[in-house]
Design an enzyme around this catalytic site. Sequence first.
Site, PDB file in Angstrom:
ATOM      1  N   HIS A 132       0.821  -1.329   0.053  1.00 14.32           N
ATOM      2  CA  HIS A 132      -0.075   0.108   0.037  1.00 14.32           C
ATOM      3  C   HIS A 132       0.855   1.293  -0.182  1.00 14.32           C
ATOM      4  O   HIS A 132       0.812   2.315  -0.954  1.00 14.32           O
ATOM      5  CB  HIS A 132      -0.958  -0.019   1.286  1.00 14.32           C
ATOM      6  CG  HIS A 132      -1.829   1.041   1.449  1.00 14.32           C
ATOM      7  ND1 HIS A 132      -3.080   1.143   1.047  1.00 14.32           N
ATOM      8  CD2 HIS A 132      -1.629   2.560   1.661  1.00 14.32           C
ATOM      9  CE1 HIS A 132      -3.611   2.353   1.480  1.00 14.32           C
ATOM     10  NE2 HIS A 132      -2.649   3.086   1.781  1.00 14.32           N
ATOM     11  N   GLU A 133       1.834   1.225   0.922  1.00  9.47           N
ATOM     12  CA  GLU A 133       2.582   2.478   1.003  1.00  9.47           C
ATOM     13  C   GLU A 133       3.491   2.591  -0.211  1.00  9.47           C
ATOM     14  O   GLU A 133       3.827   3.734  -0.636  1.00  9.47           O
ATOM     15  CB  GLU A 133       3.486   2.262   2.232  1.00  9.47           C
ATOM     16  CG  GLU A 133       2.661   2.553   3.653  1.00  9.47           C
ATOM     17  CD  GLU A 133       1.680   3.613   3.749  1.00  9.47           C
ATOM     18  OE1 GLU A 133       1.714   4.436   3.087  1.00  9.47           O
ATOM     19  OE2 GLU A 133       0.493   3.305   4.528  1.00  9.47           O
ATOM     20  N   GLU A 184      -4.757   8.003  -2.695  1.00 10.82           N
ATOM     21  CA  GLU A 184      -4.990   6.733  -2.085  1.00 10.82           C
ATOM     22  C   GLU A 184      -5.700   5.797  -3.293  1.00 10.82           C
ATOM     23  O   GLU A 184      -5.337   4.553  -2.991  1.00 10.82           O
ATOM     24  CB  GLU A 184      -6.398   6.859  -1.187  1.00 10.82           C
ATOM     25  CG  GLU A 184      -6.583   5.766  -0.280  1.00 10.82           C
ATOM     26  CD  GLU A 184      -5.635   5.457   0.759  1.00 10.82           C
ATOM     27  OE1 GLU A 184      -4.566   5.907   0.873  1.00 10.82           O
ATOM     28  OE2 GLU A 184      -5.725   4.339   1.257  1.00 10.82           O
TER      29      GLU A 184
HETATM   30 CO    CO Z   1      -3.108   5.094   2.104  1.00 12.27          CO
END
Ligand code: CO
Length: 476
Positions: free
Chosen positions: A269-270, A299
């Site tokens: 995710h990061e 995001e």
């Molecule tokens: Co995020």
Amino acid sequence: MATEAESADPPAAYTALLDEIERYNAVGSAQSVLSWDQQVMMPERGTPARSQQLSTLSSLSHELLVDGDVGDHLDTLDDESLTTDQQAVVREVRRQYRRAERVPRDLVEDISEASSEALGAWESARENDDFDEFAPHLDELVDLKRQYAEHIDPDADPYAVLFADYEPCLPLSKAESILDELRETLVPLIDDIRASDADLATDALDGTYDTDTQEDLARDVLELLDYDFDRGRLDTSTHPFTSGNQFDCRITTRFDPEDPLGSLLPTIHEFGHAYYTLGLPDEEFGTPLGDDRDLSVHESQSRLWENHVGRSEDFWELLLPKFTDRFPQAEDLSVRDAYEAANQVYDENLIRVEADELTYHLHIIVRFEIERELIGGDLAVDEVPDRWNELYEEYLGLTPPSDAVGCLQDIHWSHGSFGYFPTYSLGSVMAAQLYAAADRDIDELDERFALASSTRLASGSARTFTATGNDTRRAS
Ligand code: CO
């Protein structure tokens, strides 16, 4: 109205505006490095000095935006002929300027100082499972952020004003209707899944996994994904996050010996956040053209990699040899089992950043409802734990056994970030749309993951997003 003027020299006021805005953004970058340090490196008792440093920089940055000539340059540029890029820069700066000029400098400093102190209190409250330690800080931040919203627009819903700090392009009403639709669809769907007797390998990754080895594996995965360690770092923090710019974009994760996916998926995710940031144009650093669009778009990049790549069966085909190499204990694990484990809908999941793809949005909706009530004055801070537990029961059928894994689990409110949470769900929705479009346009997209060398895997993702906006600090 402005027209195209691609080859002409930019108007003098534009060049002057860019100078000012680069200085303003340089202070913002410095703040984000200090904030990264506070969450990753700073010794426990460094908070008083750090609070003062950050609040001084906040105030300085506010001055650079509102007290200098930015406003005059913007006025002059009303009548100038600009290229589309220049128009975009002016539009973004104008939006930030109009908001900032309405907020008194003292309030900016107060918010910065209060949030810096709240961070330490939150960490301690979470560790000690003692909401009362954090409550006065939260109370102060709610009050300060409400004042902030009133200064910007006394006639608007204060929560909508705060939301626009993170998501300026989408009205709150639209965001709310997306969240409503998610809730109405997901609650019964999750019930059906939980009631299903399909036999999935949900426990395929059960066991104990040495955390140092997990860290080695996280680095393997980042290398597989082509994360540029010459322009980045991996560290651990209480809460995984990404911070930085196109020259230096760092990520953090965390490790739980019982839960290897709990670090792998946040790491991916990061990575998605960092990959987007590192793809921003170098030559536009410090201007809105070299900054991200907004948090929902950011995001969308992290969720694209986490959900649509990291949880795919084909990606696990690539990953599994690395996994079993680091953890010989998992030598019998099959790609299919790992895939099923990574995509299960948990019966009991209290932690947002460890949530499965479906319940995730219910975690967000709980926070959205609570922070709206807080900012709207409909909920007192000391009622937060009960309200939290009540909504978890209602949407997820769960009652957190403690506030540490309940209302104290996320860092955001200690930053004074109210209105931030919805961007997570909006980003996930965008990620699904982007992936669906890519899947339509690219033959055998999923299958390519399994075959991909790191460079092929890396091509054609985040670099197509040229962005504007100005948030430098983000949580995960
Ligand atoms: Co995020």
